[in-house]
Design an enzyme around this catalytic site. Structure first.
Site: not given
Ligand code: THU
Length: 148
Positions: A46-47, A58
């Site tokens: 969720i950005e 995770e």
């Molecule tokens: N991200 C994750 O949700 N889990 C991971 O194991 C690696 C990175 C997400 C963070 C961000 O929203 C996007 O992937 C790019 O880094």
């Protein structure tokens, strides 16, 4: 872990890619966290426009589970890819590994990285986070060997 359970976790993680909110990186991630009682908690990344409040898939799954009273976990499956297209494994970032260390036994907790139901790798948390600083490091004198 049984083949059928691994398959269920991979399929569940893949289904979460649809819910990922990733308008800035376009990198969608899905997670399926298996509690020791068999419950599966889901998560997606969720950005945020301010970037740093973004949350990984995770941690979304862990925080959902812990906020509902669950603290014993067996495994997590993670999948991800640009625009939701899975082309390689998505290993958990360091912050997520640290969160796993808080609630999981490093030797026992399994991290499943997958590109599909037929292609996956399984690591222990200990392999991904050797010499991590965890709850045991804050134990009082005489309790150093105590496991969480
Ligand atoms: N991200 C994750 O949700 N889990 C991971 O194991 C690696 C990175 C997400 C963070 C961000 O929203 C996007 O992937 C790019 O880094």
């Amino acid at each position: 872990m049984k083949e059928e359970k691994i398959r269920q976790l991979i399929e569940t993680a893949m289904a979460q890619l649809a819910y990922a909110y990733a308008p800035y990186s376009n990198f969608r991630v899905g997670a399926a966290l298996l509690a020791t009682d068999g419950t599966i908690y889901t998560g997606c990344n969720i950005e945020n426009a301010a970037y740093s409040p973004s949350n990984c898939a995770e941690r979304t799954a862990f925080f959902k589970a812990v906020s509902e009273g669950r603290r014993d976990f067996a495994a997590i499956c993670v999948v991800g890819g640009t625009d939701g297209e899975i082309t390689s494994y998505t290993p958990p970032c360091g912050v997520c590994r640290q969160v796993m260390l808080e609630f999981c036994r490093p030797k026992d907790f399994q991290v499943i990285l997958a590109t599909g139901v037929k292609d996956y790798k399984i690591y222990s948390l200990e392999e991904l986070m050797p010499m991590g600083f965890g709850p045991g490091n804050l134990a009082k004198a005489g309790e150093e060997d105590e496991e969480i």
